[in-house]
Design an enzyme around this catalytic site. Structure first.
Site, PDB file in Angstrom:
ATOM      1  N   TRP A 248      30.913  64.204   1.536  1.00 49.00           N
ATOM      2  CA  TRP A 248      29.766  65.119   1.624  1.00 49.00           C
ATOM      3  C   TRP A 248      28.655  64.273   2.227  1.00 49.00           C
ATOM      4  O   TRP A 248      28.168  63.328   1.597  1.00 49.00           O
ATOM      5  CB  TRP A 248      29.404  65.617   0.233  1.00 49.00           C
TER       6      TRP A 248
ATOM      7  N   ARG B 291      34.440  70.147  -5.046  1.00 49.60           N
ATOM      8  CA  ARG B 291      33.218  69.352  -5.172  1.00 49.60           C
ATOM      9  C   ARG B 291      32.270  69.576  -3.994  1.00 49.60           C
ATOM     10  O   ARG B 291      31.109  69.216  -4.067  1.00 49.60           O
ATOM     11  CB  ARG B 291      33.575  67.865  -5.247  1.00 49.60           C
TER      12      ARG B 291
ATOM     13  N   ASN C 174      32.151  56.838  -3.182  1.00 48.84           N
ATOM     14  CA  ASN C 174      31.234  57.912  -3.596  1.00 48.84           C
ATOM     15  C   ASN C 174      29.939  57.252  -4.043  1.00 48.84           C
ATOM     16  O   ASN C 174      29.983  56.219  -4.705  1.00 48.84           O
ATOM     17  CB  ASN C 174      31.778  58.673  -4.802  1.00 48.84           C
ATOM     18  N   GLY C 175      28.809  57.890  -3.744  1.00 49.00           N
ATOM     19  CA  GLY C 175      27.527  57.327  -4.179  1.00 49.00           C
ATOM     20  C   GLY C 175      26.698  56.887  -2.989  1.00 49.00           C
ATOM     21  O   GLY C 175      27.012  57.226  -1.841  1.00 49.00           O
TER      22      GLY C 175
ATOM     23  N   LYS D 163      29.633  70.744  -6.118  1.00 46.19           N
ATOM     24  CA  LYS D 163      29.844  71.124  -7.514  1.00 46.19           C
ATOM     25  C   LYS D 163      29.059  70.222  -8.448  1.00 46.19           C
ATOM     26  O   LYS D 163      28.442  70.681  -9.386  1.00 46.19           O
ATOM     27  CB  LYS D 163      31.336  71.063  -7.845  1.00 46.19           C
TER      28      LYS D 163
ATOM     29  N   HIS E 217       0.189  89.551  -9.984  1.00 46.72           N
ATOM     30  CA  HIS E 217      -0.627  88.378  -9.640  1.00 46.72           C
ATOM     31  C   HIS E 217      -0.214  87.811  -8.284  1.00 46.72           C
ATOM     32  O   HIS E 217      -0.551  86.662  -7.966  1.00 46.72           O
ATOM     33  CB  HIS E 217      -0.508  87.331 -10.747  1.00 46.72           C
TER      34      HIS E 217
ATOM     35  N   CYS F 132      31.077  63.752  -2.805  1.00 53.84           N
ATOM     36  CA  CYS F 132      32.338  63.150  -2.353  1.00 53.84           C
ATOM     37  C   CYS F 132      33.385  63.096  -3.469  1.00 53.84           C
ATOM     38  O   CYS F 132      33.035  63.142  -4.644  1.00 53.84           O
ATOM     39  CB  CYS F 132      32.084  61.728  -1.889  1.00 53.84           C
TER      40      CYS F 132
ATOM     41  N   GLU G  45      22.813  81.438  -4.090  1.00 56.81           N
ATOM     42  CA  GLU G  45      23.681  80.319  -3.713  1.00 56.81           C
ATOM     43  C   GLU G  45      25.003  80.764  -3.098  1.00 56.81           C
ATOM     44  O   GLU G  45      25.563  80.042  -2.284  1.00 56.81           O
ATOM     45  CB  GLU G  45      23.905  79.337  -4.872  1.00 56.81           C
TER      46      GLU G  45
ATOM     47  N   LYS H 191      22.395  82.792  -8.861  1.00 48.83           N
ATOM     48  CA  LYS H 191      23.781  83.122  -8.497  1.00 48.83           C
ATOM     49  C   LYS H 191      23.812  83.824  -7.152  1.00 48.83           C
ATOM     50  O   LYS H 191      24.612  83.505  -6.291  1.00 48.83           O
ATOM     51  CB  LYS H 191      24.442  84.036  -9.545  1.00 48.83           C
TER      52      LYS H 191
ATOM     53  N   GLU I 195      18.629  83.100 -13.623  1.00 46.04           N
ATOM     54  CA  GLU I 195      20.037  82.771 -13.403  1.00 46.04           C
ATOM     55  C   GLU I 195      20.697  83.788 -12.453  1.00 46.04           C
ATOM     56  O   GLU I 195      21.471  83.411 -11.574  1.00 46.04           O
ATOM     57  CB  GLU I 195      20.768  82.697 -14.753  1.00 46.04           C
TER      58      GLU I 195
END
Ligand code: M6R
Length: 627
Positions: free
Chosen positions: A91, A27, A117-118, A622, A521, A2, A505, A502, A498
């Site tokens: 969010w 965000r 927020n939270g 974000k 394996h 948020c 996502e 990328k 990495e």
């Protein structure tokens, strides 16, 4: 996650709130809303008692939806202005992303509005108690309890929100929050509070502003006050009063932000992600001038050389891309500096009961400085007396404030959800840290070659960027696939992780990274005709081994693209690599900084070809400020 923005001042609040919310879109959010407080400007009598009504508008979906709603329904009434307001991007955590669950939330009278927020951990109990006392809830959110709790405090505070009422309400909350509230009966005043979720206050635009993130404030000011935990604020047009949750006044120190407003704008690029990748050469140049002038490492570290000599082991605390940077740092610290680093992800570290010893230390890495798991890991270390060094991008963020010492990665605001330039900046600072630790531990000769070559890196990165079209062509081969495997050994394994992150996502393609030697394996069973495999080849002593694994996947029909040092091209072709992207000659230690960029570009172009919203991938935010 948020976002919050608030304004009180001489201007109309609405355009400032909408512009601020737009700057917080990065965000990640799924609904947005605003609340404005009407006030008389003299041409008309002030609203009479009982006539006070907040103007609250909220809508699920993109900010565009809120804008349209506002345009349709907010009409200027002669003699009334809206100079006080709060805005929010949500969010969803408690309840789906609907109009009703969007913030702001109001009390039963509709005179108090709150954004938050939270997560409020005791919201269920509070809600039951409030409902039993007759309060009517209109949403499924935890936040709505705040408006009703405030409403109950009014009887004791003369019928409007006061400092006493605000503090009494805050005492009842458990969990994390940054919040802002307005009261229709009191235009020109905004109440704010923070516990464990970022909140920044700043003078500007003929009044005062507040926001959860610096980019929302950049067009107006670069002087900010960063709220600490258990701190509250009352903002008025010409002043901001800070006080603790016990009501004691606080003198705040002003922070000067080095970022510029245009750094948080696309500036002609299609997306923030591609703009941020293209900033990498300049960032590397800036960091090497700042932290390694004349080839000597000059990091702002307070621990003396003797302290580093005594260290026996470090603990990495980081998440996602920052953790992947830490995995590269593990190799550097161990090989260059002879200092072991236990490298986990923060969400595991915080619950694993690590066996600390007296000479241990912790390396914390975070772009945002607000990631909940990383922050919890940092706090855990500090509780157990383990000294912490944090690499952080956002000045004044929670991790930057709580760590024993901080080194800023200085990459400028990173807006795209997928971290790119921040990762490259982290690698540069981590390499310099490893070189410094090597020197003070008497192993300086190991890093001389890399330090000497660092000034060449920006130009080489620019050359890689100039060859973007080659990677676009590789991307065309991947645009329609369902699975991609990334392989590498040593540092290349960390780079593969990495690269895969990328790709998954932003393109939503299933991408897995494996240590190349692990394929047989188990994962080799998944390789068949045409399965795409990306091999990373920068490790001089491991390239033959990885190419052996390339031959194994080729024998099963895989299609292999490789990103590696140009000097390995002929070996790679002989092993059957189908597509090759070569990197210019560079000492071994600097190669990860160069190889990361084509992996980022590849993911970017695949995502674009698939029509993804590159900057705002689905389900992601974000800065992950909840566990
Ligand atoms: O702000 P942080 O560096 O602490 O964030 C950590 C991760 O959430 C972040 O790197 C995430 O994995 C990115 N989406 C990766 O691109």
């Amino acid at each position: 996650m948020c976002g919050i923005v608030a304004y009180v001042g001489e201007r109309e609040a609405l355009p400032i709130l909408l512009a601020g919310l737009q700057r917080l879109e990065y965000r990640g959010y799924d609904s947005a809303g605003i609340a404005l407080v009407p006030e008389s400007t003299g041409g008309r009598a002030a609203p009479a008692e009982g006539e006070h009504r907040l103007l609250v508008r909220k809508r699920a979906g993109r900010l565009r939806g809120l804008r349209e709603l506002v345009e349709q329904t907010v009409t200027q009434t002669p003699g009334v202005r809206y100079g006080t307001g709060i805005g929010h991007t949500r969010w969803a955590t408690h309840g789906p992303p609907t109009d009703a669950n969007a913030h702001p939330h109001t009390d039963c009278t509709g005179q108090i509005a709150v954004v938050h927020n939270g997560i409020l951990e005791n919201a269920v109990r509070l809600r039951e108690e409030l409902a039993a006392r007759g309060h009517r809830f209109l949403s499924e959110t935890d936040t709505e309890v705040v408006a009703h709790l405030l409403e109950e405090e009014l009887a004791a505070s003369g019928g409007q929100v006061t400092k006493k009422a605000w503090l009494a309400m805050l005492q009842k909350l458990e969990g994390s929050f940054a919040m802002a509230a307005v009261d229709a009966r009191h235009p020109g005043r905004i109440w704010l509070a923070r516990y464990s979720s970022p909140l920044i206050v700043a003078p500007g635009a003929d009044g005062w502003l507040a926001a959860s993130d610096i980019p929302a404030l950049l067009p107006y000011t670069r002087k900010v006050f960063i709220c600490g935990d258990r701190e509250a604020v009352c903002l008025q047009r010409r002043e901001a009063n800070f006080f603790t949750f016990r009501g004691e006044p606080i003198q705040k120190v002003v922070h000067q932000i080095g970022w510029r407003a245009e750094q948080a704008e696309k500036r002609g690029y299609t997306d923030f992600m591609i703009k941020e990748i293209h900033e990498e050469p300049a960032i590397v140049e800036r960091l090497s001038e700042r932290y390694a002038p004349a080839g000597q490492v000059e990091l702002p570290l307070m621990w003396p050389p003797s302290w580093w000599e005594q260290r026996r082991q470090g603990w990495l605390i980081a998440s996602g891309t920052a953790a992947h940077a830490g995995w590269v740092a593990k190799r550097w610290l161990e090989r260059i500096a002879g200092l072991p680093l236990e490298a986990d992800v923060a969400s595991e570290f915080r619950y694993r009961d690590p066996l600390f010893r007296p000479e241990d230390w912790a390396l914390v890495i975070s772009q945002s400085g607000e990631t909940a798991d990383t922050l919890a890991g940092l706090r855990y270390c500090r509780q157990h007396g383990v000294p912490t060094l944090a690499l952080v991008n956002v000045v004044g963020s929670s991790i930057a404030r709580e760590t024993d010492q901080v080194v800023y990665t200085d990459a400028g605001p990173e807006i795209a959800v997928a971290s790119t330039k921040a990762y490259t900046a982290q690698l540069v600072v981590l390499y310099l840290l490893a070189s410094y630790v090597a020197k003070v531990r008497g192993r300086g000769q190991v890093s001389t070659e890399g330090l000497a070559a660092l000034p060449r890196l920006p130009e080489q990165l620019a050359d890689v960027l100039a060859r973007e079209q080659e990677l676009e062509r590789v991307a065309q081969q991947l645009a329609e696939v369902e699975h991609v495997f990334y392989i590498g050994r040593g540092v290349d394994q960390a780079l593969a992780a990495e690269g895969a992150l990328k790709l998954k996502e932003i393109s939503y393609i299933h991408a897995e990274a494996y240590a190349a030697g692990e394929l047989k394996h188990g994962p080799l069973a998944l390789i068949g005709r045409g399965t795409p495999v990306i091999a990373v080849l920068t490790e001089p002593n491991l390239v033959v081994k990885t190419l052996g694994n390339v031959q194994e996947v080729k024998a099963r029909g895989a299609w292999v693209a490789a990103i590696g040092m140009e000097e390995y091209q002929s070996q790679a072709r002989a092993a059957g690599v189908d597509t090759w992207f070569g990197l210019p000659e560079l000492p071994r230690d600097l190669r990860p900084m160069l190889a990361a960029t084509p992996l980022q570009l590849l993911a970017y172009h695949v995502a674009r070809l698939r029509g993804s919203d590159v900057d705002r991938p689905r389900n992601l935010a974000k800065s992950v400020t909840v566990e």
